[in-house]
Design a protein around this motif. Structure first.
Motif, PDB file in Angstrom:
ATOM      1  N   ILE A  46     -11.355  29.604  12.095  1.00 28.16           N
ATOM      2  CA  ILE A  46     -10.670  28.666  12.721  1.00 28.16           C
ATOM      3  C   ILE A  46     -11.337  27.406  12.942  1.00 28.16           C
ATOM      4  CG2 ILE A  46      -9.524  30.523  14.046  1.00 28.16           C
ATOM      5  CD1 ILE A  46     -11.288  30.052  16.640  1.00 28.16           C
ATOM      6  N   GLU A  47     -10.877  26.429  13.750  1.00 30.29           N
ATOM      7  CA  GLU A  47     -11.800  25.261  14.141  1.00 30.29           C
ATOM      8  C   GLU A  47     -11.467  24.982  15.614  1.00 30.29           C
ATOM      9  OE1 GLU A  47     -11.413  21.720  11.834  1.00 30.29           O
ATOM     10  OE2 GLU A  47     -11.517  22.615   9.849  1.00 30.29           O
ATOM     11  N   THR A  48     -12.492  25.056  16.432  1.00 34.22           N
ATOM     12  CA  THR A  48     -12.357  24.501  17.695  1.00 34.22           C
ATOM     13  C   THR A  48     -12.608  23.095  17.815  1.00 34.22           C
ATOM     14  OG1 THR A  48     -14.752  24.281  18.158  1.00 34.22           O
ATOM     15  CG2 THR A  48     -13.886  26.512  18.276  1.00 34.22           C
ATOM     16  N   PRO A  49     -12.103  22.446  18.919  1.00 34.66           N
ATOM     17  CA  PRO A  49     -12.192  21.135  19.008  1.00 34.66           C
ATOM     18  C   PRO A  49     -13.736  20.435  18.839  1.00 34.66           C
ATOM     19  CG  PRO A  49     -11.126  21.794  21.086  1.00 34.66           C
ATOM     20  CD  PRO A  49     -11.864  22.975  20.388  1.00 34.66           C
ATOM     21  N   LEU A  50     -14.701  21.432  18.516  1.00 33.76           N
ATOM     22  CA  LEU A  50     -16.034  21.014  18.242  1.00 33.76           C
ATOM     23  C   LEU A  50     -16.785  21.368  16.896  1.00 33.76           C
ATOM     24  CD1 LEU A  50     -17.665  21.710  21.719  1.00 33.76           C
ATOM     25  CD2 LEU A  50     -17.034  19.747  21.042  1.00 33.76           C
ATOM     26  N   GLU A  51     -16.337  22.582  16.348  1.00 31.81           N
ATOM     27  CA  GLU A  51     -16.734  22.914  15.042  1.00 31.81           C
ATOM     28  C   GLU A  51     -15.973  24.380  14.418  1.00 31.81           C
ATOM     29  OE1 GLU A  51     -20.689  23.615  16.303  1.00 31.81           O
ATOM     30  OE2 GLU A  51     -20.435  26.114  16.143  1.00 31.81           O
TER      31      GLU A  51
END
Length: 209
Positions: A55-60
């Motif tokens: 997955i991708e968080t808002p940061l990485e």
């Protein structure tokens, strides 16, 4: 009986007390059962297998665990087991659903099968059997015996109430199947009903009596 899990969470016990009241309406009974089934699902799924996904968080980007819901099947012992389904499915919406149709012969109290339908690929699935009442144990034993023929990866049995007689009988027949229950009541009456109990769960769920 180390394989029996008595779920004593205060919210579950509070809602169960409300369900037991004889003047509880059909809609109220059904709503409470749905709420309890969601709370019980938390305990029953505690050891469910997970898998890592990207997955991708808002940061990485990262790898994070999710429940493999597609490998879970809720098995309802008809008809009262259907009252558990909505709450369980709201927690694990990706699960498949199987049905075992059984009725209790009024003279012998033995379980008689009239319907059996499971998803394909049961050898890859974790089965969670649902029935609000574990009374004599005959229906639960028959359902799990039939289910084992499909060779699921694991089986768990979930009920709202259990009688000591039925619980002991079930554990003796299927010592490998964990049981999750919200209450273990005093026993059975001469008609095979749990006492003090809450009456016939199917009738109270569907308003048929």
């Amino acid at each position: 009986m180390s394989n029996v899990h008595h779920i004593t969470h205060p919210l579950i016990q509070h809602k169960l007390t409300l369900m037991r009241q004889k003047d509880r309406s059909t809609s109220g009974f059904r709503r409470l059962l749905g709420e309890i089934s969601m709370l019980m699902a938390y305990e029953v799924t505690r050891e469910m297998p997970t898998q890592l996904i990207d997955i991708e968080t808002p940061l990485e980007p990262m790898k994070s665990p999710v429940i493999d819901g597609k490998k879970t099947v809720f098995v309802s012992i008809m008809r009262a087991g259907d009252g558990f389904l909505d709450g369980m499915l709201s927690i694990v919406p990706g699960a498949r659903v199987g049905h075992v149709g059984l009725y209790r012969d009024p003279n012998t109290l033995q379980a008689v099968e009239y319907y059996f339908k499971m998803p394909q690929g049961m050898d890859e699935r974790e089965a969670i059997v649902l029935d609000p009442m574990l009374a004599t144990g005959n229906s639960a034993i028959a359902a799990v015996t039939r289910l084992k023929a499909t060779n699921p990866k694991s089986i768990r049995f979930v009920c709202l109430l259990a009688a000591p007689e039925g619980l002991a009988k079930f554990v003796a027949a299927h010592p490998d199947v964990p049981v999750y229950t919200a209450a273990i009541d005093r026993g059975l009456n001469e008609h095979g009903y749990i006492v003090p109990g809450l009456g016939d769960a199917g009738d109270r769920i569907f308003g048929t009596k």
